[in-house]
Scaffold this motif. Structure first.
Motif, PDB file in Angstrom:
ATOM      1  N   ASP A 112      -0.049   7.641   0.905  1.00  0.00           N
ATOM      2  CA  ASP A 112      -1.253   8.432   0.467  1.00  0.00           C
ATOM      3  C   ASP A 112      -1.810   7.803  -0.733  1.00  0.00           C
ATOM      4  OD1 ASP A 112      -2.941  10.880   0.425  1.00  0.00           O
ATOM      5  OD2 ASP A 112      -1.971  10.882  -1.526  1.00  0.00           O
ATOM      6  N   GLU A 113      -2.991   7.400  -0.530  1.00  0.00           N
ATOM      7  CA  GLU A 113      -3.792   6.885  -1.585  1.00  0.00           C
ATOM      8  C   GLU A 113      -3.667   7.453  -3.111  1.00  0.00           C
ATOM      9  OE1 GLU A 113      -8.378   4.971  -2.517  1.00  0.00           O
ATOM     10  OE2 GLU A 113      -7.482   5.100  -0.636  1.00  0.00           O
ATOM     11  N   SER A 114      -4.303   8.627  -2.976  1.00  0.00           N
ATOM     12  CA  SER A 114      -4.710   9.205  -4.410  1.00  0.00           C
ATOM     13  C   SER A 114      -3.332   9.485  -5.214  1.00  0.00           C
ATOM     14  CB  SER A 114      -5.613  10.660  -4.153  1.00  0.00           C
ATOM     15  OG  SER A 114      -4.800  11.270  -3.410  1.00  0.00           O
ATOM     16  N   TRP A 141       0.810  -1.273  -0.048  1.00  0.00           N
ATOM     17  CA  TRP A 141       0.238  -0.032  -0.052  1.00  0.00           C
ATOM     18  C   TRP A 141       0.915   1.345   0.017  1.00  0.00           C
ATOM     19  CZ3 TRP A 141      -4.112   0.956  -2.201  1.00  0.00           C
ATOM     20  CH2 TRP A 141      -4.902   1.896  -1.684  1.00  0.00           C
ATOM     21  N   TYR A 200      -6.588  -1.865  -8.897  1.00  0.00           N
ATOM     22  CA  TYR A 200      -6.653  -0.648  -8.586  1.00  0.00           C
ATOM     23  C   TYR A 200      -6.093   0.213  -9.391  1.00  0.00           C
ATOM     24  CZ  TYR A 200      -8.103   3.419  -5.544  1.00  0.00           C
ATOM     25  OH  TYR A 200      -8.461   4.756  -5.043  1.00  0.00           O
ATOM     26  N   VAL A 232      -1.522   6.018  -5.940  1.00  0.00           N
ATOM     27  CA  VAL A 232      -2.388   5.302  -7.182  1.00  0.00           C
ATOM     28  C   VAL A 232      -2.074   6.135  -8.575  1.00  0.00           C
ATOM     29  CG1 VAL A 232      -4.373   4.283  -8.182  1.00  0.00           C
ATOM     30  CG2 VAL A 232      -3.725   4.134  -5.748  1.00  0.00           C
ATOM     31  N   ASN A 290      -9.441  -4.371  -2.508  1.00  0.00           N
ATOM     32  CA  ASN A 290      -8.481  -4.511  -1.547  1.00  0.00           C
ATOM     33  C   ASN A 290      -8.491  -6.258  -1.228  1.00  0.00           C
ATOM     34  OD1 ASN A 290      -7.368  -4.679   1.089  1.00  0.00           O
ATOM     35  ND2 ASN A 290      -7.830  -2.694   1.666  1.00  0.00           N
ATOM     36  N   ALA A 319      -3.973  -4.044  -3.084  1.00  0.00           N
ATOM     37  CA  ALA A 319      -3.647  -3.627  -1.554  1.00  0.00           C
ATOM     38  C   ALA A 319      -3.584  -4.858  -0.784  1.00  0.00           C
ATOM     39  CB  ALA A 319      -5.025  -2.806  -1.207  1.00  0.00           C
ATOM     40  N   ASP A 344     -14.374  -0.978  -1.228  1.00  0.00           N
ATOM     41  CA  ASP A 344     -12.960  -1.466  -1.100  1.00  0.00           C
ATOM     42  C   ASP A 344     -12.777  -3.057  -1.407  1.00  0.00           C
ATOM     43  OD1 ASP A 344     -11.076  -0.078   1.091  1.00  0.00           O
ATOM     44  OD2 ASP A 344     -13.207   0.538   1.238  1.00  0.00           O
TER      45      ASP A 344
END
Length: 531
Positions: A240-242, A237, A363, A245, A303, A257, A300
């Motif tokens: 920070d997600e945004s 992971w 994702y 990705v 994930n 994830a 989710d």
């Protein structure tokens, strides 16, 4: 396949993860209450032991006991009599011959744990702390292959830049992972087993480090990921997600994830004995002129570790099966853990519906994905959706501002992660319709719905991300009040980490008359007849 790849693993048929060889037998070791250093040593050691044919199953959390029972009886299982800190001793007594030595991480820099994990996979070693070295060396004649404390790294940037220069060429070209250094077990066995490169950098850190060649954490992350071929898989992971990705999407790299995925070597290898036959297609409700039709889609599904843990808890909620619910689920589960996928398929009720999770075969953000690599991604998506028997797909996307990860920029324009790129929408529908796609759901964090048809396939912009009973009821009633036309179709995106089937049952009770709850496919089928 490069020389860095582990022999004996199956990467055929555009696999996003390799299939390990079917175990002949498994020995189960319980490390739930072991010290962090023992968990780290045991997990990295098991990575060497389990390639290419798993022999050891680690119980790290209680859920591992549940999933252990799903493994067919055709694979003998023996539970070790030792547990916790004694597990490492027993593993070394049993498997010492295949281990070449120890990698010592630097206790003054936890990021060195990730560098040590990468090195362990390449040197057939396992990771230890400095306090373990003397006893292990004396008891098992284990040499120290590398002591990372001698390198004098002062920051994550220095450690991972050294790893980029010295270890990246010897790592797998198929997988890379971002993993919190303090996550001592989890995915580490799989990462060692596949010789994955492991890092953990902040994609929001744009400012260069003047003491390290003007590198920033973001630019180093981009350098690392851009060295992988298109179609590689990013595990673990992000900080920070945004923004994370965003960077992987630009590199045509799908994200799974998996930072808390356990025993993944085993799950890729074990197949279910029988596959559940597909359920009949839903045609949609008989429309009336007065009803508001509501469906729920739980978030989710992209994930993989969610499928092992949180989704299992939601699935065992007593209210499941008493109301229609759409469950996003990763179609990659058919490769990564077919036995887990089959558990959900075989125990689903007529009121449970699977929706391929964002945004297909892993994702990603479609508008950031290189156009020349999109057909391959969509072909993988279609094949996996067909294998999983899913006809609906949830897609998330971001614009430039939101994907920056910086609060003062991402707050300027809240897009709600809606998939609005018209060209990408057309590509999705054109590629996936032959595989049975019947609808696309989009967005997370919106208070207004929207819809249209694309080549006969409905595209729907979700309501919400709903995270409480009261908030969900308000979201639905406000949306119903804002649109006077009837019938009205409202699909609500539900936050899996805060809501449960029991909570959704309360939502339905509080909505009262005038609202009919249906499956997402039924809602889209009804909507399609009115567009």
């Amino acid at each position: 396949m490069s020389n860095a790849e582990v022999t004996g693993l199956d990467w055929s048929a555009q696999r996003l993860l390799p299939a390990f060889q079917v175990p002949q037998e498994l020995v189960v070791y319980d490390i739930r209450h072991a010290s962090p250093d023992i968990q780290l040593s045991a997990a990295t050691l098991v990575g060497i032991i389990n390639r290419p044919q798993p022999k050891v199953y680690l119980v790290t959390v209680d859920d591992d006991l549940f999933w252990l029972q799903q493994i067919p009886s055709s694979i003998p299982k023996e539970t070790a009599i030792v547990s916790d800190d004694d597990v490492l001793t027993q593993l070394l007594l049993t498997y010492r011959s295949g281990i070449k030595g120890m990698i010592v991480y630097d206790k003054n820099l936890t990021h060195s744990i990730n560098v040590a994990t990468t090195m362990a996979g390449q040197r057939d070693a396992f990771v230890v702390s400095s306090t373990q070295v003397d006893d292990l060396k004396a008891a098992y004649d284990l040499p120290v292959i590398a002591d990372l404390g001698t390198y004098g790294w002062k920051s994550a940037l220095q450690a991972y830049d050294w790893a980029r220069q010295n270890l990246l060429a010897g790592a797998s070209s198929r997988v890379v992972a971002g993993l919190e250094p303090g996550n001592m077990a989890g995915l580490r066995a799989f990462l060692v087993a596949t010789r994955a490169f492991v890092y953990y950098l902040d994609s929001r850190s744009y400012l260069p480090d003047l003491s390290n060649g003007l590198l920033s954490e973001r630019s180093l992350m981009q350098q690392i990921l851009s060295s992988f071929p298109a179609g590689a898989t990013h595990l673990g992971w992000f900080i920070d997600e945004s923004s994370g990705v965003n960077i992987t999407s630009q590199a045509a790299m799908t994200v799974l994830a998996t930072n808390f995925s356990f025993n993944l070597e085993i799950w890729t290898a074990v197949q279910p004995q029988l596959l559940t036959p597909p359920k009949p297609q839903v045609n949609g409700p008989a429309l009336t002129n007065k009803n508001v039709y509501v469906s729920f889609t739980i978030s989710d599904g992209d994930n993989l570790q969610y499928s092992q843990h949180r989704m299992l808890a939601l699935w065992r909620d007593g209210a499941r099966g008493s109301l229609p619910i759409g469950w996003t689920i990763s179609p990659v589960l058919m490769q990564a853990a077919p036995l887990i996928a089959e558990y959900y398929r075989s125990t689903a009720t007529a009121l449970d519906e699977f929706i391929a999770g964002p945004s297909g075969a892993g994702y990603m953000f479609p508008s950031h994905w290189p156009a020349q690599h999109l057909p391959t991604f969509l072909e993988q998506t279609g094949q996996l959706m067909q294998a999983m028997n899913t006809s609906l797909l949830e897609v998330l996307d971001t614009d430039f501002w939101q994907s920056s990860g910086l609060p003062f920029l991402s707050d300027i324009r809240q897009t709600g992660m809606a998939f609005t790129d018209a060209n990408a929408q057309q590509s999705y529908v054109q590629a996936l319709k032959p595989y049975g796609l019947t609808g696309i759901l989009s967005g997370s964090g919106l208070s207004k719905v929207d819809w249209k048809k694309i080549n006969g396939v409905p595209w729907y912009q979700n309501l919400g991300l709903a995270d409480s009973v009261a908030g969900t009821v308000k979201l639905i009633k406000d949306a119903a009040a804002a649109r006077s036309g009837r019938p009205l179709f409202l699909n609500v995106y539900i936050l899996a980490w805060k809501m449960t089937p029991s909570a959704l049952k309360q939502v339905v009770q509080q909505l009262g008359s005038g609202y009919e709850v249906v499956l997402p496919s039924a809602l889209l089928a009804g909507l399609a007849r009115t567009i």
